[in-house]
Design a protein around this motif. Sequence first.
Motif, short mmCIF file in Angstrom:
data_model
loop_
_atom_site.label_atom_id
_atom_site.label_comp_id
_atom_site.label_asym_id
_atom_site.label_seq_id
_atom_site.Cartn_x
_atom_site.Cartn_y
_atom_site.Cartn_z
N LEU A 158 16.24 20.84 -47.14
CA LEU A 158 15.32 21.73 -47.84
C LEU A 158 14.00 21.04 -48.15
CD1 LEU A 158 17.82 23.49 -50.26
CD2 LEU A 158 16.56 24.57 -48.39
N VAL A 159 14.07 19.78 -48.55
CA VAL A 159 12.83 19.04 -48.84
C VAL A 159 12.01 18.84 -47.57
CG1 VAL A 159 11.90 16.82 -49.61
CG2 VAL A 159 13.74 17.90 -50.90
N LEU A 160 12.67 18.45 -46.49
CA LEU A 160 11.96 18.26 -45.22
C LEU A 160 11.40 19.59 -44.71
CD1 LEU A 160 14.29 15.73 -43.35
CD2 LEU A 160 12.17 15.26 -44.59
N LEU A 161 12.17 20.66 -44.87
CA LEU A 161 11.69 21.98 -44.47
C LEU A 161 10.44 22.36 -45.26
CD1 LEU A 161 12.07 24.66 -42.92
CD2 LEU A 161 13.54 25.42 -44.80
N SER A 162 10.45 22.07 -46.55
CA SER A 162 9.29 22.35 -47.39
C SER A 162 8.06 21.59 -46.92
CB SER A 162 9.61 22.00 -48.86
OG SER A 162 8.49 22.23 -49.69
N ALA A 163 8.24 20.31 -46.62
CA ALA A 163 7.11 19.49 -46.16
C ALA A 163 6.59 19.96 -44.80
CB ALA A 163 7.53 18.02 -46.07
N ILE A 164 7.50 20.34 -43.91
CA ILE A 164 7.10 20.83 -42.58
C ILE A 164 6.36 22.16 -42.70
CG2 ILE A 164 7.97 21.70 -40.38
CD1 ILE A 164 10.24 19.61 -40.64
N LEU A 165 6.86 23.06 -43.53
CA LEU A 165 6.20 24.34 -43.73
C LEU A 165 4.81 24.16 -44.34
CD1 LEU A 165 9.17 26.52 -45.02
CD2 LEU A 165 7.88 26.87 -42.91
N ASN A 166 4.70 23.22 -45.26
CA ASN A 166 3.38 22.95 -45.85
C ASN A 166 2.40 22.45 -44.78
OD1 ASN A 166 1.73 20.35 -47.25
ND2 ASN A 166 1.54 22.33 -48.28
N ALA A 167 2.88 21.54 -43.93
CA ALA A 167 2.02 21.02 -42.86
C ALA A 167 1.64 22.12 -41.88
CB ALA A 167 2.73 19.88 -42.14
N GLU B 17 -5.21 19.03 -49.64
CA GLU B 17 -5.05 17.81 -48.85
C GLU B 17 -4.35 16.73 -49.65
OE1 GLU B 17 -7.77 14.53 -46.40
OE2 GLU B 17 -8.71 16.18 -47.48
N GLY B 18 -4.73 16.61 -50.93
CA GLY B 18 -4.09 15.63 -51.80
C GLY B 18 -2.62 15.94 -51.99
N PHE B 19 -2.29 17.21 -52.21
CA PHE B 19 -0.88 17.58 -52.37
C PHE B 19 -0.08 17.31 -51.11
CE2 PHE B 19 2.46 20.65 -51.48
CZ PHE B 19 3.34 20.37 -52.52
N SER B 20 -0.62 17.68 -49.96
CA SER B 20 0.11 17.53 -48.70
C SER B 20 0.39 16.06 -48.41
CB SER B 20 -0.69 18.16 -47.55
OG SER B 20 -0.89 19.53 -47.78
N TYR B 21 -0.58 15.21 -48.68
CA TYR B 21 -0.40 13.77 -48.50
C TYR B 21 0.71 13.26 -49.41
CZ TYR B 21 -1.86 8.87 -48.01
OH TYR B 21 -1.89 7.52 -47.76
N TYR B 22 0.67 13.70 -50.66
CA TYR B 22 1.67 13.29 -51.65
C TYR B 22 3.06 13.83 -51.30
CZ TYR B 22 4.43 14.25 -55.84
OH TYR B 22 5.46 14.39 -56.73
N TRP B 23 3.16 15.11 -50.91
CA TRP B 23 4.45 15.73 -50.63
C TRP B 23 5.09 15.13 -49.39
CZ3 TRP B 23 8.23 17.36 -53.01
CH2 TRP B 23 9.14 18.31 -52.56
N ALA B 24 4.28 14.75 -48.41
CA ALA B 24 4.82 14.07 -47.23
C ALA B 24 5.43 12.73 -47.63
CB ALA B 24 3.72 13.86 -46.19
#
Length: 215
Positions: free
Chosen positions: A77-86, A192-199
């Motif tokens: 679920l966490v990886l799915l969330s990060a992939i969907l965000n990207a 951009e800051g969130f995406s970098y952090y969430w990855a």
Amino acid sequence: MSEITEDRPVVDEVQLYHEAALGSHWWGARIAIGLVMTLFGGIAFAYFYLRSLNSHGLWDPHGQTASTLMGSLILTLVLLSAILNAYGNFRLKKGSTIDWQVANITALLAGLFAAGFQIWELSRLNFFPGAFGYAGVYVAFAPVYSGVIILSMYWLETLIARSLRNARALASDGGVGLSSSMMAENFRSNLEGFSYYWAFVAIVSVVFFVLFYVL
């Protein structure tokens, strides 16, 4: 005196504050990553210290671990969330605000479910906190991990709310993904800051999954 005043450069305060806000997003994301590194760094140190010490064989004497099935679900679920965000960010750069919103609302739900399952797993452990080394470290990790996910999803929720609120105002200028307005630039900088952090959090999730469920 008037000549000296006239020679002074005119400062655009709006642009100045705008650039300061963009910089704060950059630094804020890096500080958030530093905080996460500090939180999980201490847990990782405890893990490797207790495991290597293994006093009287009490690291994991009975081979008991948290549910690998549940851990796999949480990681997925966490990886799915990060992939969907990207993916949503990719679509946003193409000018599709709706695709970004749908992808990140789904990412938000995936992250919240991951935190919920982590809390649920913590309440269903087959060992007591502090019963042995593994148990103590895991019980320290689980609430910190779920808390980090929940706070991260709050950050994402604010971004989704801003995109929904500003979508109509920026629609004629290419949307939040392409608009050159300060409002849109501020949003994209925050995103951009969130995406970098969430990855980074997703990478940390993989590392601790290996530590707790594989090794």
